[in-house]
Write a protein that holds these residues in place. Structure first.
Motif, PDB file in Angstrom:
ATOM      1  N   TYR A  32       9.413  13.046 -15.939  1.00  0.00           N
ATOM      2  CA  TYR A  32      10.614  12.373 -15.449  1.00  0.00           C
ATOM      3  C   TYR A  32      10.618  11.814 -13.897  1.00  0.00           C
ATOM      4  N   GLN A  33       9.892  12.782 -13.237  1.00  0.00           N
ATOM      5  CA  GLN A  33       9.607  12.311 -11.770  1.00  0.00           C
ATOM      6  C   GLN A  33       8.834  11.015 -11.552  1.00  0.00           C
ATOM      7  N   GLN A  34       7.644  10.999 -12.584  1.00  0.00           N
ATOM      8  CA  GLN A  34       7.016   9.648 -12.390  1.00  0.00           C
ATOM      9  C   GLN A  34       7.769   8.626 -12.902  1.00  0.00           C
ATOM     10  N   GLN A  35       8.714   8.580 -13.982  1.00  0.00           N
ATOM     11  CA  GLN A  35       9.643   7.599 -14.188  1.00  0.00           C
ATOM     12  C   GLN A  35      10.213   7.242 -13.156  1.00  0.00           C
ATOM     13  N   LEU A  36      11.102   8.057 -12.384  1.00  0.00           N
ATOM     14  CA  LEU A  36      12.168   7.837 -11.210  1.00  0.00           C
ATOM     15  C   LEU A  36      11.183   6.860 -10.163  1.00  0.00           C
ATOM     16  N   MET A  37       9.934   7.555  -9.701  1.00  0.00           N
ATOM     17  CA  MET A  37       9.198   6.901  -8.836  1.00  0.00           C
ATOM     18  C   MET A  37       9.021   5.284  -9.192  1.00  0.00           C
ATOM     19  N   ALA A  38       8.429   5.355 -10.399  1.00  0.00           N
ATOM     20  CA  ALA A  38       8.091   3.948 -11.060  1.00  0.00           C
ATOM     21  C   ALA A  38       9.323   3.020 -10.994  1.00  0.00           C
ATOM     22  N   GLU A  39      10.503   3.784 -11.419  1.00  0.00           N
ATOM     23  CA  GLU A  39      11.753   2.595 -11.225  1.00  0.00           C
ATOM     24  C   GLU A  39      11.920   2.532  -9.932  1.00  0.00           C
TER      25      GLU A  39
ATOM     26  N   VAL B 289      15.650   9.731  -4.978  1.00  0.00           N
ATOM     27  CA  VAL B 289      14.363   9.500  -5.728  1.00  0.00           C
ATOM     28  C   VAL B 289      13.621  10.593  -6.069  1.00  0.00           C
ATOM     29  N   THR B 290      13.683  11.769  -5.182  1.00  0.00           N
ATOM     30  CA  THR B 290      13.191  13.098  -5.568  1.00  0.00           C
ATOM     31  C   THR B 290      14.346  13.996  -5.787  1.00  0.00           C
ATOM     32  N   GLN B 291      14.246  14.920  -6.783  1.00  0.00           N
ATOM     33  CA  GLN B 291      15.322  15.579  -7.099  1.00  0.00           C
ATOM     34  C   GLN B 291      14.481  16.828  -7.796  1.00  0.00           C
ATOM     35  N   ASN B 292      15.286  18.217  -7.569  1.00  0.00           N
ATOM     36  CA  ASN B 292      14.792  19.514  -8.055  1.00  0.00           C
ATOM     37  C   ASN B 292      14.873  19.666  -9.809  1.00  0.00           C
ATOM     38  N   ASN B 293      14.227  20.646 -10.101  1.00  0.00           N
ATOM     39  CA  ASN B 293      14.301  20.941 -11.623  1.00  0.00           C
ATOM     40  C   ASN B 293      15.337  20.942 -12.230  1.00  0.00           C
ATOM     41  N   LYS B 294      16.484  21.870 -11.285  1.00  0.00           N
ATOM     42  CA  LYS B 294      17.644  22.111 -11.938  1.00  0.00           C
ATOM     43  C   LYS B 294      18.718  20.703 -11.995  1.00  0.00           C
ATOM     44  N   GLU B 295      18.300  19.905 -11.083  1.00  0.00           N
ATOM     45  CA  GLU B 295      18.999  18.624 -11.278  1.00  0.00           C
ATOM     46  C   GLU B 295      18.667  17.807 -12.509  1.00  0.00           C
ATOM     47  N   ILE B 296      17.277  17.914 -12.540  1.00  0.00           N
ATOM     48  CA  ILE B 296      16.864  17.089 -13.659  1.00  0.00           C
ATOM     49  C   ILE B 296      17.120  17.487 -14.928  1.00  0.00           C
ATOM     50  N   GLU B 297      17.424  18.719 -15.282  1.00  0.00           N
ATOM     51  CA  GLU B 297      17.347  19.423 -16.601  1.00  0.00           C
ATOM     52  C   GLU B 297      19.150  19.036 -16.784  1.00  0.00           C
TER      53      GLU B 297
ATOM     54  N   GLN C 264       9.721  -0.459  -8.798  1.00  0.00           N
ATOM     55  CA  GLN C 264       9.925  -1.705  -9.611  1.00  0.00           C
ATOM     56  C   GLN C 264      11.200  -2.236  -8.769  1.00  0.00           C
ATOM     57  N   LEU C 265      12.411  -1.325  -8.516  1.00  0.00           N
ATOM     58  CA  LEU C 265      13.683  -2.260  -8.126  1.00  0.00           C
ATOM     59  C   LEU C 265      13.347  -2.681  -6.646  1.00  0.00           C
ATOM     60  N   VAL C 266      12.618  -1.952  -6.072  1.00  0.00           N
ATOM     61  CA  VAL C 266      12.176  -2.139  -4.556  1.00  0.00           C
ATOM     62  C   VAL C 266      11.649  -3.756  -4.674  1.00  0.00           C
TER      63      VAL C 266
ATOM     64  N   LYS D  50       0.724  -1.206  -0.056  1.00  0.00           N
ATOM     65  CA  LYS D  50      -0.095  -0.022   0.006  1.00  0.00           C
ATOM     66  C   LYS D  50       1.072   1.258   0.032  1.00  0.00           C
ATOM     67  N   ASN D  51       1.892   1.360   0.571  1.00  0.00           N
ATOM     68  CA  ASN D  51       2.863   2.265   0.687  1.00  0.00           C
ATOM     69  C   ASN D  51       3.568   2.612  -0.636  1.00  0.00           C
ATOM     70  N   LEU D  52       3.976   1.533  -1.342  1.00  0.00           N
ATOM     71  CA  LEU D  52       4.379   1.818  -2.685  1.00  0.00           C
ATOM     72  C   LEU D  52       3.304   2.275  -3.523  1.00  0.00           C
ATOM     73  N   GLN D  53       2.167   1.944  -3.289  1.00  0.00           N
ATOM     74  CA  GLN D  53       1.073   2.345  -4.276  1.00  0.00           C
ATOM     75  C   GLN D  53       0.969   3.854  -3.950  1.00  0.00           C
ATOM     76  N   TRP D  54       0.767   4.164  -2.690  1.00  0.00           N
ATOM     77  CA  TRP D  54       0.611   5.692  -2.107  1.00  0.00           C
ATOM     78  C   TRP D  54       1.905   6.587  -2.633  1.00  0.00           C
ATOM     79  N   ILE D  55       2.951   6.198  -2.779  1.00  0.00           N
ATOM     80  CA  ILE D  55       4.027   6.781  -3.606  1.00  0.00           C
ATOM     81  C   ILE D  55       3.975   7.119  -4.874  1.00  0.00           C
ATOM     82  N   LEU D  56       3.245   6.236  -5.694  1.00  0.00           N
ATOM     83  CA  LEU D  56       3.070   6.091  -6.997  1.00  0.00           C
ATOM     84  C   LEU D  56       2.100   7.184  -7.320  1.00  0.00           C
TER      85      LEU D  56
END
Length: 937
Positions: free
Chosen positions: A760-767, A732-740, A770-772, A689-695
């Protein structure tokens, strides 16, 4: 004193005469007194007994009415035989079967008795009730030395028995070479037919008597058929007598092509034909190449007939595949046949062996032209569709504008050329009518799909036989990839093609993946039949469970240490023999049979999950099991996991059920299906449920500072485990400057994903999720999974088990549970607007009552993730957070909408269908689409 001396003299005389009694007066009693003496050839005793008696030496006794002369001749008692003849015994007296003493002497090879009987005028030409003479008996048993003596007294060496068979016939049938030569030297007719027209050569070939057939042919025997048209060659091939066929071909070379043509005769057993051609091909390299080239030519001819729409599909298809199977078999077993593929032409080498495939290239070229033609026609009629397959999914018998099309008759032999015009103009059908080109194309597909698929199967077989074992021909892979869309069209129109012809899917994962979605959509029953057909195809007896097992192959196990002793005996047993049959005996017990085998599997099911072995742990619901990540506390844990895999593989191989249920994720591991975060719910519902929540939520501002590493419990100690290299320093969470300044882990520039960072943030969370999931569900137990699969794949090939999803695998291994529909109804809740009295709900339960037990189980799996009803019924069904009743929720209806489910809360999301028929259709589609449509609450 005088009296005593007289008694002594009487005793002495009696002993000297070897008898203590006088011969009785009546013949019936006397004959049984004499018979043992005759059998032992005690001629003196017999002589004395007969000297003063009135016994009739021709007296016939017993059920068969034989005389003592018969007994003497049968036993070889020469002295007694001569004595009886001198006393007047009739040498030609026949018993109830018509046999004379000479018959019996000849049958048993009693040469001296035969000579004496002939001296006393025994008639060698007398036939018994079956028409057999003494010469027949000698020929049957190959008594050549005796035959030389007897033929001098025979008036007709070709005397026939009741079936018109001469001594030469029976000698040829039994393969007595010297006897055959003796009879021929004595004037026997070499071509004399019996009542059914069978000659001596025919008899020799009927029993594969190579040497006698060669003697006959050397002496000029004619090659003649019997009255039914059956030839000596037919008999040789029917019996698989390759050596005798070789002799026939030596004297009649034209018969070589006759054998090749026989490959088209479906009445002949294929394995016998293989056996004959295998022998012939072993004689020389030139003969081997000649056979293969001839078979290739016949296969090509049959293949082109199959591609002719006017031909008989079933007959031509069977003929082509039969010839190609024989061709491939002979190719593999040729003289000094290479096994590494280097000299087999699979890579284009112009070796003599690769040249035998040259005639078939014409057929493969025609196949390619057909597929290109159909692809061209499909593309021309594609119109607004973006997918070729959609053209073929139109309702059969309807044109593109929805109007009906009259029945289409197959075109004549010239239709192949006509189809390639591609003009889009109207074409005449076989009845002289007109049809639109698009409709014509549809019917061309209907008529040719099965035919072309059969040729594709033949092409694959020929490609495969040139490859080392386990390799798929690159040429065939290229072929399938080239015609991928057309082949999928064929399958969509007629999925049975997969099971009938596309066997290559089971042997090449690359090709299997292209068709897997179509295969999985086929009925579970059809896939089961295909599974067991191919699982047992290489074994000698498909009914393996009931094969008698050698005493040395019995698995002897100890009941008090069943797990360890079973592990020991299974690991030492021959894998191939275990595939063929299982026999189990408990030490100190007599019982054996399938009941004991079932008991063995049942007990082992419980032992495999016995916590004492630390192999498996219970899931959150307490009814399923998952490999224990800490199983290494048991030093033999990997050997035991391998054994557990063997037991489940054996059970599946022999259709035995095991009393054990695993988590959905473990079934996925067996099938090679990647796990996802929803599978975590089986071992830790709260974590899932926690994994679902963060997604589902933005966690950027929560200050969690998640990195691609997690802490995990290893034997009570917490250890930091990176989810990927350097994961401890990757947020897992990064600011826009880092992302660019970065690219995503999927290799796509971030700026191309979205104008903002959200994608991109959604892809990071999904990754991360999945890895967890992979860490907890796979990486943590990878050695255990590998060991289990090593044992399982000893009996179940990975390619075959891919036919099923994780739900179906559970049914295969653990069987069909019983479902009480009334209990199900009683313990179901309704939400989002539904009530028990609503028409949709009533239709739903009526459908549940109507569908098969298998489909009810699929429905239960679809909604709850489990095929089992817990002890106590539906009232005790567990959800992600404890007891959770089966629930049906209302969903607004839109056309073609399928039901979906939320397995964590046992909820079926059922659209408000307008009719019972539509509800049933959509529900069954959802159930038979495997795991597609599942959601997580």
């Amino acid at each position: 004193m005088e009296r005593a001396m007289e008694q002594l003299n009487r005793l002495t005389r009696s002993l000297r005469r070897a008898r203590t009694v006088e011969l009785p007066d009546d013949n019936e009693t006397a004959v049984y007194t004499l018979m043992p003496m005759v059998m032992a050839d005690q001629h003196r005793s017999v002589s004395e007994l007969l000297s003063n008696s009135k016994f009739d030496v021709n007296y016939a006794f017993g059920r068969v009415k034989r005389s003592l002369l018969h007994i003497a001749a049968n036993c070889g008692s020469v002295e007694c035989l001569v004595l009886l003849l001198k006393k007047g015994a009739n040498p030609n007296y026949q018993d109830i079967s018509g046999c004379t003493p000479l018959h019996l002497a000849a049958r048993n090879g009693q040469k001296k008795c035969m000579s004496k009987l002939l001296e006393y005028s025994a008639d060698v030409n007398i036939c018994n009730n079956e028409g057999l003479t003494a010469i027949h008996w000698l020929a049957v048993n190959g008594r050549t030395e005796l035959l030389h003596d007897l033929v001098q007294h025979v008036s007709d060496v070709d005397v026939e028995d009741a079936m018109g068979q001469t001594a030469l016939h029976v000698a040829c049938q039994n393969g007595h070479k010297t006897t055959v030569q003796c009879l021929l030297d004595s004037g026997a007719d070499i071509n004399r037919p019996n009542v059914s027209g069978a000659t001596p050569l025919y008899f020799a070939c009927s029993h594969g008597q190579r040497d006698t057939a060669q003697i006959l042919l050397l002496r000029g025997a004619k090659y003649l058929s019997d009255k039914n048209g059956v030839t000596p060659l037919d008999l040789c091939v029917q019996g698989g007598y390759g050596e005798t066929c070789e002799v026939l071909i030596q004297y009649h070379p034209r018969l070589f092509q006759t054998i090749i043509q026989m490959t088209q005769n479906e009445d002949l057993r294929e394995n016998m034909l293989r056996q004959v051609l295998e022998h012939l091909s072993q004689q020389s390299e030139s003969q081997y190449l000649k056979i293969l080239t001839s078979l290739a030519e016949v296969a090509t001819t049959n293949g082109h007939k199959l591609l002719s729409i006017s031909s008989n599909y079933d007959a031509q298809m069977k003929s082509l595949l039969r010839i190609v199977r024989i061709f491939c078999h002979v190719f593999r077993i040729g003289p000094s046949s290479p096994s590494n593929g280097i000299d087999m032409g699979y890579n284009g080498n112009k070796t003599p062996r690769s040249q035998v495939f040259k005639p078939l290239e014409l057929l493969w070229h025609s196949l390619d032209e057909w597929l290109v033609l159909i692809a061209t026609e499909l593309m021309k009629n594609k119109k607004d569709s973006t997918d070729i397959t959609s053209i073929l999914l139109k309702q059969k018998g309807q044109d593109q504008d929805g109007t009906s099309i009259p029945p289409f008759e197959p075109p004549g032999p010239g239709s192949y050329e006509n189809l390639s015009t591609g003009t889009g103009e109207s074409k005449p059908d076989a009845l002289g009518g007109k049809q639109e080109a698009s409709a014509d194309c549809q019917d061309v597909i209907s008529m040719t799909a099965n035919r072309l698929s059969a040729v594709i199967q033949a092409f694959y077989m020929c490609c495969s036989c040139q490859m080392p074992p386990g390799m798929t021909s690159p040429r065939f892979i290229e072929f399938v990839c080239k015609h991928d869309e057309v082949l999928k069209c064929f399958v969509n129109r007629n999925p049975k093609i997969i099971f009938d012809h596309f066997h290559f899917l089971l042997e090449c994962p690359e090709l299997m993946s292209r068709f897997m979605h179509i295969i999985k959509a086929q009925p579970f029953k059809d896939r089961c039949e295909w599974f067991y057909e191919h699982l047992h195809s290489g074994q000698p007896d498909s009914d393996m469970v009931h094969r008698p097992v050698n005493e040395n192959d019995i698995l002897l196990v100890h009941r008090d240490s069943i797990f360890r002793s079973s592990c020991e005996v299974v690991s030492k047993a021959n894998c191939a023999k275990l595939k063929q049959g299982i026999a189990v005996r408990f030490h100190g017990e007599e019982g054996m049979g399938q009941g004991v085998v079932r008991e063995w599997f049942d007990i082992l099911s419980n032992e495999i999950v016995n916590p004492d072995y630390a192999l498996f742990t219970q899931s959150a619901d307490g009814t399923t099991f998952q490999p224990n990540s800490n199983s290494s506390v048991n030093p033999d844990h990997l050997n035991y996991f391998r054994f557990a895999g063997q037991i489940l593989g054996l059970a599946l191989n022999h259709r035995q059920l095991v009393n054990i249920y695993f988590t959905r994720s473990f079934y996925k591991h067996i099938l090679g299906i990647p796990v996802n975060y929803q599978d975590v719910a089986s071992i830790d519902p709260e974590y899932a449920k926690n994994l679902q929540w963060i997604l589902d939520n933005d966690i950027s501002d929560l200050g969690l500072e998640l990195t691609f590493s997690v802490e995990t419990d290893v034997f009570g100690a917490m250890e930091e485990v990176p989810l990927k290299p350097g994961g401890g320093s990757i947020l897992v969470t990064q600011n826009n400057k880092e992302i660019e300044s970065q690219k995503s882990d999927f290799g796509i520039p971030v700026r191309s994903l979205s104008s903002s960072s959200s994608a991109y943030q959604q892809q990071l969370m999904a990754e991360y999720v999945q890895l967890v999931t992979e860490l907890r569900m796979t990486r943590a137990i990878q050695p255990q999974i590998n060991a289990f699969l090593q044992g399982f794949h000893m009996f179940i090939p990975p390619s075959l088990i891919q036919l099923f999803d994780e739900y179906e695998l559970e049914l295969l291994l653990s069987g069909m549970p019983e479902i009480d529909v009334s209990d199900w109804i009683k313990n179901t809740e309704y939400t989002s607007g539904y009530e028990r009295e609503d028409p949709v709900i009533q239709w739903f339960w009526e459908v549940v009552e109507d569908i098969t037990p298998e489909e009810r189980v699929l429905l239960l799996q679809f909604v709850t993730g489990s095929s089992r009803v817990p002890h106590g019924g539906f009232a005790n069904i567990m959800g992600g957070s404890g007891l959770q009743n089966f629930t049906i929720a209302a969903v607004p209806y839109t056309p073609n909408l399928l039901p979906t489910s939320s397995t964590c809360i046992n909820m079926l999301k059922l659209p408000e269908y307008p009719s019972k028929e539509i509800l049933k259709d959509r529900l069954l589609v959802a159930l038979h689409c495997g795991s597609y449509g599942y959601t997580m609450a």
